[in-house]
Motif scaffolding. Structure first.
Motif, PDB file in Angstrom:
ATOM      1  N   VAL A  82       0.839  -1.199   0.000  1.00 23.78           N
ATOM      2  CA  VAL A  82       0.000   0.000   0.000  1.00 23.78           C
ATOM      3  C   VAL A  82       0.876   1.252   0.000  1.00 23.78           C
ATOM      4  O   VAL A  82       0.559   2.239  -0.675  1.00 23.78           O
ATOM      5  CB  VAL A  82      -0.986  -0.011   1.187  1.00 23.78           C
ATOM      6  N   GLY A  83       1.984   1.214   0.729  1.00 22.34           N
ATOM      7  CA  GLY A  83       2.903   2.357   0.708  1.00 22.34           C
ATOM      8  C   GLY A  83       3.498   2.576  -0.671  1.00 22.34           C
ATOM      9  O   GLY A  83       3.616   3.712  -1.147  1.00 22.34           O
ATOM     10  N   LEU A  84       3.866   1.494  -1.331  1.00 18.08           N
ATOM     11  CA  LEU A  84       4.428   1.594  -2.678  1.00 18.08           C
ATOM     12  C   LEU A  84       3.385   2.111  -3.664  1.00 18.08           C
ATOM     13  O   LEU A  84       3.662   3.012  -4.469  1.00 18.08           O
ATOM     14  CB  LEU A  84       4.961   0.233  -3.127  1.00 18.08           C
ATOM     15  N   LEU A  85       2.172   1.563  -3.611  1.00 19.19           N
ATOM     16  CA  LEU A  85       1.099   2.026  -4.496  1.00 19.19           C
ATOM     17  C   LEU A  85       0.725   3.477  -4.207  1.00 19.19           C
ATOM     18  O   LEU A  85       0.449   4.249  -5.135  1.00 19.19           O
ATOM     19  CB  LEU A  85      -0.131   1.128  -4.358  1.00 19.19           C
ATOM     20  N   GLY A  86       0.698   3.843  -2.933  1.00 19.19           N
ATOM     21  CA  GLY A  86       0.402   5.230  -2.579  1.00 19.19           C
ATOM     22  C   GLY A  86       1.422   6.195  -3.149  1.00 19.19           C
ATOM     23  O   GLY A  86       1.080   7.285  -3.609  1.00 19.19           O
ATOM     24  N   PHE A  87       2.689   5.792  -3.134  1.00 18.28           N
ATOM     25  CA  PHE A  87       3.724   6.644  -3.706  1.00 18.28           C
ATOM     26  C   PHE A  87       3.607   6.714  -5.229  1.00 18.28           C
ATOM     27  O   PHE A  87       3.761   7.777  -5.826  1.00 18.28           O
ATOM     28  CB  PHE A  87       5.116   6.150  -3.310  1.00 18.28           C
ATOM     29  N   LEU A  88       3.326   5.584  -5.869  1.00 14.48           N
ATOM     30  CA  LEU A  88       3.233   5.570  -7.326  1.00 14.48           C
ATOM     31  C   LEU A  88       2.071   6.411  -7.839  1.00 14.48           C
ATOM     32  O   LEU A  88       2.178   7.064  -8.886  1.00 14.48           O
ATOM     33  CB  LEU A  88       3.113   4.135  -7.845  1.00 14.48           C
ATOM     34  N   PHE A  89       0.948   6.402  -7.133  1.00 16.13           N
ATOM     35  CA  PHE A  89      -0.219   7.141  -7.605  1.00 16.13           C
ATOM     36  C   PHE A  89      -0.251   8.595  -7.135  1.00 16.13           C
ATOM     37  O   PHE A  89      -0.753   9.454  -7.847  1.00 16.13           O
ATOM     38  CB  PHE A  89      -1.515   6.425  -7.196  1.00 16.13           C
ATOM     39  N   SER A  90       0.247   8.880  -5.963  1.00 12.84           N
ATOM     40  CA  SER A  90       0.143  10.251  -5.449  1.00 12.84           C
ATOM     41  C   SER A  90       1.472  10.982  -5.390  1.00 12.84           C
ATOM     42  O   SER A  90       1.491  12.178  -5.123  1.00 12.84           O
ATOM     43  CB  SER A  90      -0.491  10.234  -4.062  1.00 12.84           C
ATOM     44  N   ASN A  92       3.499  10.964  -3.110  1.00 17.68           N
ATOM     45  CA  ASN A  92       3.612  11.475  -1.752  1.00 17.68           C
ATOM     46  C   ASN A  92       4.754  10.740  -1.055  1.00 17.68           C
ATOM     47  O   ASN A  92       4.727   9.514  -0.914  1.00 17.68           O
ATOM     48  CB  ASN A  92       2.289  11.261  -1.007  1.00 17.68           C
ATOM     49  N   SER A  93       5.745  11.473  -0.574  1.00 19.48           N
ATOM     50  CA  SER A  93       6.898  10.829   0.065  1.00 19.48           C
ATOM     51  C   SER A  93       6.535  10.240   1.429  1.00 19.48           C
ATOM     52  O   SER A  93       7.214   9.342   1.920  1.00 19.48           O
ATOM     53  CB  SER A  93       8.055  11.815   0.201  1.00 19.48           C
ATOM     54  N   ALA A  94       5.449  10.715   2.032  1.00 17.40           N
ATOM     55  CA  ALA A  94       5.016  10.149   3.318  1.00 17.40           C
ATOM     56  C   ALA A  94       4.556   8.704   3.138  1.00 17.40           C
ATOM     57  O   ALA A  94       4.723   7.881   4.039  1.00 17.40           O
ATOM     58  CB  ALA A  94       3.906  10.993   3.917  1.00 17.40           C
ATOM     59  N   SER A  95       3.991   8.401   1.988  1.00 16.33           N
ATOM     60  CA  SER A  95       3.574   7.019   1.722  1.00 16.33           C
ATOM     61  C   SER A  95       4.781   6.095   1.666  1.00 16.33           C
ATOM     62  O   SER A  95       4.715   4.960   2.136  1.00 16.33           O
ATOM     63  CB  SER A  95       2.833   6.932   0.388  1.00 16.33           C
ATOM     64  N   VAL A  96       5.867   6.576   1.100  1.00 16.73           N
ATOM     65  CA  VAL A  96       7.072   5.756   1.010  1.00 16.73           C
ATOM     66  C   VAL A  96       7.622   5.493   2.396  1.00 16.73           C
ATOM     67  O   VAL A  96       7.913   4.343   2.757  1.00 16.73           O
ATOM     68  CB  VAL A  96       8.137   6.439   0.126  1.00 16.73           C
ATOM     69  N   THR A  97       7.771   6.553   3.213  1.00 12.55           N
ATOM     70  CA  THR A  97       8.355   6.353   4.540  1.00 12.55           C
ATOM     71  C   THR A  97       7.429   5.544   5.432  1.00 12.55           C
ATOM     72  O   THR A  97       7.878   4.644   6.131  1.00 12.55           O
ATOM     73  CB  THR A  97       8.670   7.709   5.202  1.00 12.55           C
ATOM     74  N   THR A  98       6.160   5.844   5.385  1.00  9.62           N
ATOM     75  CA  THR A  98       5.219   5.122   6.247  1.00  9.62           C
ATOM     76  C   THR A  98       5.052   3.681   5.791  1.00  9.62           C
ATOM     77  O   THR A  98       5.286   2.751   6.553  1.00  9.62           O
ATOM     78  CB  THR A  98       3.846   5.810   6.241  1.00  9.62           C
TER      79      THR A  98
END
Length: 189
Positions: A82-90, A92-98
């Motif tokens: 989910v963090g990887l997908l969140g980063f790819l679509f948005s 958002n660097s917070a998705s990567v770290t989280t």
């Protein structure tokens, strides 16, 4: 009956045999047979400790019904994905770290727990680590949910993290992971 299954017949008379025993042999036959499973004897065996020798077997160790890594590895993989997908679509660097950092850490701790469990050692430190990371995710996503009131992803991660904390607590309270089958104490025969 003969050895081949056919009956042995005699010509005109039957052979009768009777066992003849002496008086001592008859007394031995009338006595009770010895007990093949002695209950009060203490058998010394060097490969068992004294507790096991006295009791006959070790009491079964209490443990959880399911291993921590059975749910921890999928949970870590899900958070990571989910963090990887969140980063790819948005972007958002917070998705990567989280997602990727915390999910990768839970995934790694679950994998290490599996490897240690296979060796027959305690995996409690890895369970505690997974629970601590799940608690950090719970706190972070609860704060985010309080601000945004979005059910996905924050509300979903709050519920999932709380469920995983409850699961890790259950595993720790019940005594840890069940031992591997090859290391379980065999029942006395």
């Amino acid at each position: 009956m003969g050895l081949t299954g056919s009956s042995i017949q005699t010509s005109g008379f039957e052979v009768k045999t009777a066992a003849k025993y002496s008086k001592d042999e008859q007394e031995q036959l009338n006595q009770e047979p010895p007990n093949p499973y002695p209950t009060e004897e203490l058998v010394e065996r060097p490969d068992m400790d004294m507790h096991m020798q006295k009791e006959g077997s070790l009491p079964p160790k209490k443990s959880a019904k399911i291993h921590d890594f059975c749910l921890g590895i999928p949970y870590g993989g899900f958070v990571f994905g989910v963090g990887l997908l969140g980063f790819l679509f948005s972007r958002n660097s917070a998705s990567v770290t989280t997602g990727m950092l915390f999910g990768g850490a839970i995934l790694a701790l679950g994998t290490f727990s599996l490897k240690v469990w296979r060796k027959g050692q305690s995996s409690s430190p890895f369970i505690l680590g997974q629970a601590a990371i799940a608690a950090a995710l719970l706190g972070m996503h609860f704060r985010l949910y309080s601000l945004t009131k979005k059910l996905f992803p924050s509300g979903f991660f709050v519920l999932m993290s709380a469920a995983m904390i409850c699961f890790y607590s259950y595993v720790l309270i019940s005594g840890g992971n069940p031992p591997p089958k090859k290391l379980r104490v065999a029942p006395p025969s």
